[in-house]
Design an enzyme around this catalytic site. Structure first.
Site, short mmCIF file in Angstrom:
data_model
loop_
_atom_site.label_atom_id
_atom_site.label_comp_id
_atom_site.label_asym_id
_atom_site.label_seq_id
_atom_site.Cartn_x
_atom_site.Cartn_y
_atom_site.Cartn_z
N PRO A 284 0.77 -1.13 -0.11
CA PRO A 284 -0.10 -0.17 -0.03
C PRO A 284 0.96 1.25 0.02
O PRO A 284 1.99 1.20 0.48
CB PRO A 284 -0.89 0.05 1.25
CG PRO A 284 -0.64 -1.56 1.70
CD PRO A 284 0.67 -2.16 0.98
N GLY A 285 0.39 2.15 -0.70
CA GLY A 285 0.82 3.53 -0.60
C GLY A 285 1.75 3.74 -1.56
O GLY A 285 2.44 4.95 -1.54
N SER B 46 11.79 -18.69 2.77
CA SER B 46 12.95 -17.53 2.80
C SER B 46 13.70 -17.35 4.34
O SER B 46 14.55 -16.65 4.31
CB SER B 46 12.69 -16.35 2.30
OG SER B 46 11.64 -15.60 3.15
N LYS C 100 12.93 -6.71 -0.04
CA LYS C 100 13.86 -6.95 1.00
C LYS C 100 14.94 -6.21 1.23
O LYS C 100 15.46 -5.84 2.33
CB LYS C 100 14.11 -8.63 0.83
CG LYS C 100 13.02 -9.54 1.09
CD LYS C 100 13.38 -11.00 1.03
CE LYS C 100 12.30 -11.95 1.04
NZ LYS C 100 12.55 -13.31 0.75
#
EC number: 3.4.21.53
Length: 769
Positions: free
Chosen positions: A351-352, A667, A710
């Site tokens: 989001p954003g 991961s 990441k």
């Protein structure tokens, strides 16, 4: 002037008696005293005056006692006949218990032609009122009255006049003035009666209207059936509209078939309403309307660059789309076989980051209409394909409604939150979207409500999603996925300076002369007061600063400069500070990297040991994949590190904090290996090191996804060295150059390489077996 009379007075409560009226009066003690006094001392005459609540009377009538008897209820009463008007004077002594007053009779005025004319006009209005009430006997009495004064005083019997109006007549000795008053009041009442009669007539006619119309329609249908010609009312209008509309041939044929049904159907049939609604919907779609695409490739790129910072992948894809369309148009290849480009871009990111607002920019760059379709929480397949027309309240699907709302057949349609589409007993909307988004099928999209082919091949579809994993695989396969991984701090400062601060200044009614925010302050807000991939929280923080500035300016209009040094006065203490050094200060804690629905984030994995049997205890709401990774990490160390077997041959507790948040994904294997190795050796993990990757039982590091997100999270968390799988090295091409410059990214193929560099004292870790 008439002679003054001395008469006993009888005040009647809430009753006004005018000359000429005959009224019965109940004989209570006071009334009997007045009647007896009149019979004994004034030849049976007395003065009747009204006694209303607001004031004392000034006029009355001289009445005579006609008869004394009993009312039907058995109560004694006297019948009084009212005569001339009289003006009340002062009280005088008199015989008996009654009150005696002086009364000055009002002389009658001579009758003139003007009075006769007024009287005739008033008589006409009164007779009209009486006729509406069927009071025919009273009509005869009124017609026999010739004296204007007597006719005006007849209003004392009128039930539509109030007591105050009747007292006003009593206190008006002038006959002309009296006639004018009663004439106006009678006309007003007659008008009210006419309106009331009209309303009653309309109601009565409305009650019979449906039955009459039914009979007339049946007769009309029978006549047309016998003649074999004619059309029901309104059908000719639909036929003309269909013939005049710019419809595709097959749509026109379907519409004319429905018009034929409408012409044969009765207006009483429910099918008539369905057909009319369907025809209105079809005729309301912009079948022949298309906007011309912008062929200025450089201008389109300038629009995209002005509206959004970064996002080069999306901008490149839109520019490529424009370039191909422009060349096809130049060579007469705009549409081949009824199919256009069928471009479906899926913007996937946290989001954003500007996914939704990017759709409007794309529409501006293309020069097309823009419409947004919110899919979050949609669970009914009919929301996409439409309802069957046989259902009550049937509507076309959201795609058709979006085309109608846009007003053209080639808009930019933004399918917002496509990853949040659900399914239940009403069907699977995601499956219904397959035909919409498949370039090989959407040129013949068929809505259940319309039941005609709709060409969507020229529509530019943009889909937005937070997480690609929750998009159904078949739907995901039909879209070109462009990942928006987030922004660096430099990007956020640039976006805030270009877009966020001007927008919030406008909303707070401030200008740059009143307040300024330095780049250092914006950078600190982005780094220490927010922790996100996008800029939504950053904009809220800027809005909070400007609200406090507006409050201070209300007390002191001195311009305010928001700097890094005074930022705490507006936002308080920082909420997010680097915590990797603190968390990894003890052995058994390693810093991993993960991808969540809000972007990349750091993930601390803690391990501790206690006496007991050799077993592994896991907490932190871990999914099956992460549980398997933990067992693999422990098995790897026990099998490949004989020197650590004794340290690990105990009860091992491995915990991932933030236990209220479910976690899963392939991961975290290398992070778990590093945490367990740190626990077994007693050597802490370097606080500036982060890592991501899955591990096998042989120690191989397997590739993972979300490398860019990441690495952005690692930079936000203050890490300097990051280990990633060697097979993910090509993904570094998508990482911004400033992020790669700030991080030492080390691709590794074996987990032993991580153990050799991640622990603080490298000599404490022996080589892997």
């Amino acid at each position: 002037m008439s002679d003054v009379l001395t008469l006993p007075i009888l005040s009647l409560p809430d009753v006004v008696v005018l000359p000429g009226m005959v009224v019965p009066v109940a004989l209570d003690a006071d009334t009997r005293a007045v009647v007896d006094a009149a019979r004994a001392g004034s030849d049976g005459e007395l003065l009747l005056a009204p006694r209303l609540a607001d004031r004392y009377p000034t006029y009355g009538v001289i009445a005579t006692v006609e008869q004394i008897g009993r009312l039907p209820g058995g109560e004694q009463a006297a019948v009084l006949r009212a005569g001339r008007r009289a003006r009340l004077g002062s009280g005088v002594p008199g015989p008996g218990a009654a009150l005696w007053v002086e009364a000055e009779p009002v002389a009658d005025e001579p009758v003139t032609e003007q009075l006769r004319g007024l009287a005739d006009e008033y008589r006409t209005v009164v007779i009209a009122i009486l006729q509406r009430r069927n009071a025919w006997q009273v009509v005869d009495s009124v017609q026999r009255i010739t004296d204007p004064s007597e006719l005006a005083d007849l209003a004392g019997y009128a039930p539509y006049l109030t007591d105050e109006q009747k007292r006003e007549l009593l206190e008006t000795p002038d006959v002309e003035a009296r006639l004018l008053r009663v004439l106006a009041w009678a006309r007003d009442h007659l008008a009210e009666l006419e309106v009331s009669e009209k309303i009653q007539t309309d109601v009565r006619e409305g009650m019979d209207k449906r039955q009459r119309e039914f009979l007339l329609r049946e007769q009309l249908a029978a006549i047309r059936k016998e003649l074999g010609e004619g059309e029901p009312e309104g059908s000719d209008d639909y036929r003309a509209r269909v013939e005049a509309a710019d419809l595709p041939e097959k749509v026109r044929e379907a519409a004319l078939r429905e018009v034929d049904k409408l012409e044969r159907a009765s207006d009483q049939s429910p099918e008539t309403g369905w057909i009319r609604t369907w025809l209105d919907t079809v005729l309301g779609l912009p079948w022949g309307e298309k906007t011309d695409d912008n062929t200025d490739i450089a201008g389109a790129r300038e629009i995209l660059d002005a509206d959004h910072h970064g996002l080069d992948d999306v901008k490149d894809r839109i520019v490529e789309y424009l370039a191909v369309r422009s060349r096809r148009a130049e060579r007469g290849m705009e549409v081949v076989g009824g199919r256009g480009s069928g471009a479906v871009l899926a913007l996937v990111g946290p989001p954003g980051v500007g996914k939704t607002s990017l759709g409007e920019s794309v529409a501006r760059a293309l020069g097309r209409k823009f419409v947004r379709v919110a899919l979050g929480g949609v669970r009914d397949e009919a929301e996409i394909r439409g309802h069957r027309r046989t259902y009550v309240g049937a509507l076309p699907g959201r795609i058709v409604r979006a085309i109608g709302e846009a007003g053209s057949m080639n808009p930019v349609v933004l399918l917002d939150e496509i990853d949040k589409v659900g399914s239940d007993f009403r069907g699977d909307p995601a499956a219904a979207l397959l035909e919409v988004l498949d370039p090989a099928q959407n040129h013949t999209f068929r809505d259940h409500y319309l039941e005609v082919d709709l060409d969507l091949s020229d529509v530019v579809f943009l889909a937005t999603a937070n997480v690609a994993d929750t998009i159904p695989e078949a739907l995901y396969d039909r879209m070109e996925v462009v990942t928006l991984d987030g922004y660096t701090e430099d990007d956020k400062v640039s976006i805030a300076r270009t877009h966020l601060v001007p927008r919030q200044l406008s909303r707070a009614a401030l200008n740059t002369d009143e307040v300024s925010i330095s780049d250092e302050a914006l950078r600190r807000i982005a780094g220490e007061y927010t922790r996100e991939a996008g800029v939504r929280q950053l904009e809220r923080a800027v809005a909070r600063v400007l609200r406090k500035v507006a409050t201070k300016l209300a007390a002191d209009d001195t311009p305010i400069h928001v700097e890094e040094s005074n930022l705490r006065d507006f936002l308080g203490r920082p909420r997010f500070l680097p915590e990797s050094a603190e968390r990894t200060a003890v052995p058994g804690v390693a810093t991993g990297l993960a991808v969540t629905g809000t972007g990349g984030d750091v993930l601390f994995i803690e391990a501790t040991a206690m006496p007991g049997e050799a077993r592994l205890h896991l907490t932190g709401q871990l999914g099956d994949v992460m549980k398997e990774s933990a067992h693999i990490a422990l098995s790897y160390l026990r099998s490949h590190r004989p020197d650590l077997v004794e340290a690990l041959d105990r009860t091992i507790h491995l915990h991932v904090p933030a236990g209220a948040v479910p976690k899963d994904g392939p991961s975290a294997g290398v992070t778990m290996v590093t945490a367990l190795a740190s626990l077994a050796t007693g050597v802490p993990v370097r606080s500036d090191v982060g890592m991501t990757g899955e591990v096998t039982l042989n120690g191989r590091v397997l590739p993972i996804g979300g490398v860019k997100q990441k690495l952005l999270a690692a930079q936000r968390a203050g890490l300097t060295t990051v280990f990633i799988p060697q097979r993910n090295e090509p993904d570094l091409d998508d990482v911004p150059a400033e992020v790669l410059a700030a991080l030492d990214v080390r691709p590794v193929g074996d987990v032993a390489e991580i153990l050799a560099h991640a622990l603080e004292r490298q000599d404490a870790v022996t080589q892997a077996a």
